[in-house]
Design a protein around this motif. Structure first.
Motif, PDB file in Angstrom:
ATOM      1  N   TYR A 155       0.823  -1.211   0.000  1.00  0.00           N
ATOM      2  CA  TYR A 155       0.000   0.000   0.000  1.00  0.00           C
ATOM      3  C   TYR A 155       0.859   1.262   0.000  1.00  0.00           C
ATOM      4  N   GLU A 156       2.128   1.161   0.387  1.00  0.00           N
ATOM      5  CA  GLU A 156       3.014   2.328   0.424  1.00  0.00           C
ATOM      6  C   GLU A 156       3.523   2.728  -0.964  1.00  0.00           C
ATOM      7  N   ASN A 157       3.387   1.849  -1.959  1.00  0.00           N
ATOM      8  CA  ASN A 157       4.048   2.049  -3.252  1.00  0.00           C
ATOM      9  C   ASN A 157       3.139   2.570  -4.358  1.00  0.00           C
ATOM     10  N   TRP A 158       1.848   2.718  -4.093  1.00  0.00           N
ATOM     11  CA  TRP A 158       0.952   3.174  -5.155  1.00  0.00           C
ATOM     12  C   TRP A 158       0.962   4.691  -5.230  1.00  0.00           C
ATOM     13  N   ARG A 159       1.151   5.234  -6.448  1.00  0.00           N
ATOM     14  CA  ARG A 159       1.196   6.673  -6.666  1.00  0.00           C
ATOM     15  C   ARG A 159       0.118   7.101  -7.652  1.00  0.00           C
ATOM     16  N   TRP A 160      -0.269   8.356  -7.548  1.00  0.00           N
ATOM     17  CA  TRP A 160      -1.329   8.900  -8.391  1.00  0.00           C
ATOM     18  C   TRP A 160      -0.733   9.514  -9.653  1.00  0.00           C
ATOM     19  N   LYS A 161      -1.358   9.208 -10.796  1.00  0.00           N
ATOM     20  CA  LYS A 161      -0.904   9.717 -12.090  1.00  0.00           C
ATOM     21  C   LYS A 161      -2.059  10.434 -12.783  1.00  0.00           C
ATOM     22  N   PRO A 162      -2.041  11.792 -12.865  1.00  0.00           N
ATOM     23  CA  PRO A 162      -3.059  12.497 -13.645  1.00  0.00           C
ATOM     24  C   PRO A 162      -3.019  12.059 -15.106  1.00  0.00           C
ATOM     25  N   SER A 163      -4.158  12.128 -15.761  1.00  0.00           N
ATOM     26  CA  SER A 163      -4.256  11.620 -17.131  1.00  0.00           C
ATOM     27  C   SER A 163      -3.501  12.476 -18.131  1.00  0.00           C
ATOM     28  N   GLN A 164      -3.433  13.794 -17.909  1.00  0.00           N
ATOM     29  CA  GLN A 164      -2.898  14.689 -18.918  1.00  0.00           C
ATOM     30  C   GLN A 164      -1.550  15.313 -18.567  1.00  0.00           C
ATOM     31  N   CYS A 165      -1.001  14.976 -17.411  1.00  0.00           N
ATOM     32  CA  CYS A 165       0.279  15.577 -17.021  1.00  0.00           C
ATOM     33  C   CYS A 165       0.945  14.712 -15.967  1.00  0.00           C
ATOM     34  N   GLU A 166       2.127  15.109 -15.563  1.00  0.00           N
ATOM     35  CA  GLU A 166       2.857  14.390 -14.531  1.00  0.00           C
ATOM     36  C   GLU A 166       2.656  15.061 -13.178  1.00  0.00           C
ATOM     37  N   LEU A 167       2.563  14.265 -12.133  1.00  0.00           N
ATOM     38  CA  LEU A 167       2.567  14.761 -10.762  1.00  0.00           C
ATOM     39  C   LEU A 167       3.897  14.347 -10.153  1.00  0.00           C
ATOM     40  N   PRO A 168       4.837  15.284 -10.006  1.00  0.00           N
ATOM     41  CA  PRO A 168       6.176  14.905  -9.524  1.00  0.00           C
ATOM     42  C   PRO A 168       6.133  14.357  -8.105  1.00  0.00           C
ATOM     43  N   ARG A 169       7.106  13.519  -7.787  1.00  0.00           N
ATOM     44  CA  ARG A 169       7.292  13.110  -6.403  1.00  0.00           C
ATOM     45  C   ARG A 169       7.565  14.346  -5.560  1.00  0.00           C
ATOM     46  N   PHE A 170       7.135  14.306  -4.319  1.00  0.00           N
ATOM     47  CA  PHE A 170       7.311  15.471  -3.456  1.00  0.00           C
ATOM     48  C   PHE A 170       8.801  15.758  -3.276  1.00  0.00           C
ATOM     49  N   ASN A 171       9.168  17.001  -3.509  1.00  0.00           N
ATOM     50  CA  ASN A 171      10.546  17.441  -3.346  1.00  0.00           C
ATOM     51  C   ASN A 171      10.599  18.374  -2.144  1.00  0.00           C
ATOM     52  N   ALA A 172      11.144  17.886  -1.030  1.00  0.00           N
ATOM     53  CA  ALA A 172      11.158  18.654   0.213  1.00  0.00           C
ATOM     54  C   ALA A 172      11.942  19.944   0.062  1.00  0.00           C
ATOM     55  N   THR A 173      13.063  19.885  -0.636  1.00  0.00           N
ATOM     56  CA  THR A 173      13.877  21.085  -0.830  1.00  0.00           C
ATOM     57  C   THR A 173      13.113  22.133  -1.628  1.00  0.00           C
ATOM     58  N   LYS A 174      12.412  21.701  -2.668  1.00  0.00           N
ATOM     59  CA  LYS A 174      11.613  22.619  -3.486  1.00  0.00           C
ATOM     60  C   LYS A 174      10.511  23.252  -2.657  1.00  0.00           C
ATOM     61  N   PHE A 175       9.846  22.464  -1.818  1.00  0.00           N
ATOM     62  CA  PHE A 175       8.780  22.996  -0.967  1.00  0.00           C
ATOM     63  C   PHE A 175       9.312  24.089  -0.048  1.00  0.00           C
ATOM     64  N   LEU A 176      10.418  23.823   0.620  1.00  0.00           N
ATOM     65  CA  LEU A 176      10.983  24.803   1.544  1.00  0.00           C
ATOM     66  C   LEU A 176      11.423  26.066   0.816  1.00  0.00           C
ATOM     67  N   GLU A 177      11.885  25.921  -0.413  1.00  0.00           N
ATOM     68  CA  GLU A 177      12.270  27.100  -1.199  1.00  0.00           C
ATOM     69  C   GLU A 177      11.041  27.918  -1.580  1.00  0.00           C
ATOM     70  N   LEU A 178       9.983  27.257  -2.045  1.00  0.00           N
ATOM     71  CA  LEU A 178       8.764  27.967  -2.422  1.00  0.00           C
ATOM     72  C   LEU A 178       8.123  28.664  -1.223  1.00  0.00           C
ATOM     73  N   MET A 179       8.239  28.046  -0.046  1.00  0.00           N
ATOM     74  CA  MET A 179       7.610  28.582   1.160  1.00  0.00           C
ATOM     75  C   MET A 179       8.583  29.420   1.986  1.00  0.00           C
ATOM     76  N   SER A 180       9.688  29.804   1.413  1.00  0.00           N
ATOM     77  CA  SER A 180      10.711  30.542   2.158  1.00  0.00           C
ATOM     78  C   SER A 180      10.121  31.793   2.813  1.00  0.00           C
ATOM     79  N   GLY A 181      10.312  31.901   4.131  1.00  0.00           N
ATOM     80  CA  GLY A 181       9.807  33.045   4.879  1.00  0.00           C
ATOM     81  C   GLY A 181       8.304  33.041   5.079  1.00  0.00           C
ATOM     82  N   LYS A 182       7.648  31.937   4.761  1.00  0.00           N
ATOM     83  CA  LYS A 182       6.183  31.884   4.800  1.00  0.00           C
ATOM     84  C   LYS A 182       5.677  30.912   5.862  1.00  0.00           C
TER      85      LYS A 182
END
Length: 474
Positions: A155-182
């Motif tokens: 159950y830990e290995n199933w991932r969601w795939k939108p039909s028309q685009c990619e949903l990237p794996r969560f990138n912790a570094t990217k999240f912290l950069e986007l939320m910088s100071g927030k």
């Protein structure tokens, strides 16, 4: 002098040699083509094709995707006081040790910024989750399925795939950069806590946050990018009290559907992202009020025998509209509001307290296996209606987004703790001789597990907003 016979014989031999050579080349070419085709076709794909779940074509039966949740009304498996205590308690987790995954791949990569993230299918990803129950020290024991003895892990290995685009794996570094100071704030019931803890577990793999919370409110601070994560309890999102009111005695919860919860209204306008997730406490015994007048009851009979017009599902719609409108019209709020849609449970043959069960579920449902659950669909529709009303009333610069996970998660009956909701070594995990299932949790989500997908979707919404890929309020 060469005879005519000799010349004819020599010419015939040459023809036979040429023909033989051509035939041999033809056979060799046939063998090469056959072998090459076999080699290409026999190479295994890295992932299961995204339009199949174990060979079931999702595209063939997209209209039949409904919910397998029985005919019951889902209720929380705890009372108000114990839930508040559980919400504020920080538990250490236990379990097997596994290496922490390197989270350096990009969080970008969607084919289109306006792609429908919620139309898609589940596929098996052998890479597995971004953390384990043993690498996240703040994981609530109730969701620590591996630490509580669950024997399977698929159950830990199933991932969601939108039909028309990619949903990237969560990138912790990217999240912290986007939320910088927030600041990001989670508001709601225990399902909101489930999502917030999932986010913390993922981020914990790249940075250990500082705990700045208290018993009233959880607060975590990531120093590298000055990111703050807050969560506090608000099961109905509107003002409520247990004090006596009119003919309703003390101890009965009175819910003022037209008054936003003053607790979260103190803090959320200062947030940059607010995530709402609730709905599972509306079946609780309560009384509904509008303009300080009693308009409905739930699991409590009015001694006045007055006509009550507001049901629990209608109360959910009104409270959703009230709370979202309060933010969408607040003069000091300009953030992004994300509403996580109603999370389906998967109790079968009863409710949480009447023998409902999800024991032994270890894979997502196939199309055609799910059974319509009217209550979940109504709650989803009422929540969506309240959301749209709030969007129409927006007067500030804030944005409102509906993260519509309900339909996709109707497949995931395998992702709940079930009987593995506690560490008790003597817990019952199988049905008794009379067929009765053990007590279990078929509402919350194992961690790691499907709930991690919510944060992948949330990150994509944040990325679209903060990187300027979408400008609309809805």
């Amino acid at each position: 002098m060469t005879s005519a016979y000799s010349r004819d014989y020599s010419r015939s031999s040459n023809y036979r040699r040429v023909a033989s050579s051509i035939a041999i080349l033809g056979v060799l070419l046939t063998i090469f083509v056959t072998w090459d085709s076999w080699f290409i076709l026999s190479r295994p794909n890295r992932l299961v094709p995204t339009n199949y779940i174990y060979g079931a074509n999702l595209a063939e039966d997209s209209d039949s995707v409904v919910s397998q949740e029985g005919g019951h009304v889902a209720k929380p498996d705890h009372d108000d006081e114990s839930e508040v205590e559980m919400e504020l308690e920080v538990d250490a987790s236990t379990g097997e040790t596994e290496p922490v995954r390197n989270q350096t791949e990009s969080s970008e990569g969607s084919d289109s910024s306006d792609c429908d993230l919620y139309d898609g299918q589940w596929y098996y990803d052998p890479e597995g989750p971004l953390y384990t129950n043993n690498t996240c020290p703040i994981l609530s024991q109730n969701q620590n399925c591996q630490g509580n003895g669950r024997p399977d892990k698929e159950y830990e290995n199933w991932r969601w795939k939108p039909s028309q685009c990619e949903l990237p794996r969560f990138n912790a570094t990217k999240f912290l950069e986007l939320m910088s100071g927030k600041t990001i704030t989670f508001v709601g019931d225990s399902v909101a806590r489930n999502q917030m803890e999932s986010l913390l577990c993922i981020l914990w793999q790249v940075e250990v946050p500082r705990n700045r919370g208290n018993r009233r409110m959880q607060r975590w601070f990531f120093k590298s990018n000055s990111v703050t994560i807050i969560r506090f309890w608000s099961a109905w999102l509107v003002h409520h009290t247990t004090e006596p009111f009119s003919y309703v005695p003390d101890g009965i919860t009175k819910i003022h559907l037209d008054v936003p919860d003053e607790t979260f209204m103190e803090l959320t306008p200062k947030s940059d992202v607010v995530v709402f997730s609730n709905g599972h406490w509306f079946p609780k015994r309560s009384v509904y009020l509008l303009n300080n007048e009693i308009v409905g009851t739930q699991l409590w009979n009015s001694p006045e025998n007055l006509a009550m017009n507001i049901t629990s599902t209608e109360a959910y719609e009104i409270s959703t509209e009230t709370s979202l409108t309060a933010l969408a019209t607040h003069s000091n709020y300009s953030g992004l509001t994300i509403v996580t849609s109603y999370s389906p449970d998967h109790y079968e043959n009863g409710a949480w307290n009447t023998g409902g069960s999800c024991t032994g579920k270890d894979r997502p449902l196939f199309p055609g296996q799910v059974v319509e659950h009217e209550y979940t669909n109504i709650m989803h529709d009422k929540q969506t209606a309240g959301f749209h009303q709030a969007v129409k009333k927006r007067t500030n610069e804030s944005k409102l987004k509906l993260m519509d996970i309900t339909e996709a998660f109707k497949y995931r009956h395998d992702g709940h703790p079930g009987p593995y909701r506690s560490l008790d070594p003597n817990k019952i995990t199988k049905r008794d001789p009379n067929g009765r299932p053990p007590p279990q949790d078929c509402l919350h989500w194992c961690m790691p597990g499907p709930v991690d997908t919510w944060n992948e979707l949330m990150l994509e919404l944040i990325r679209r907003e903060f990187e300027g890929n979408q400008n609309s309020a809805f």
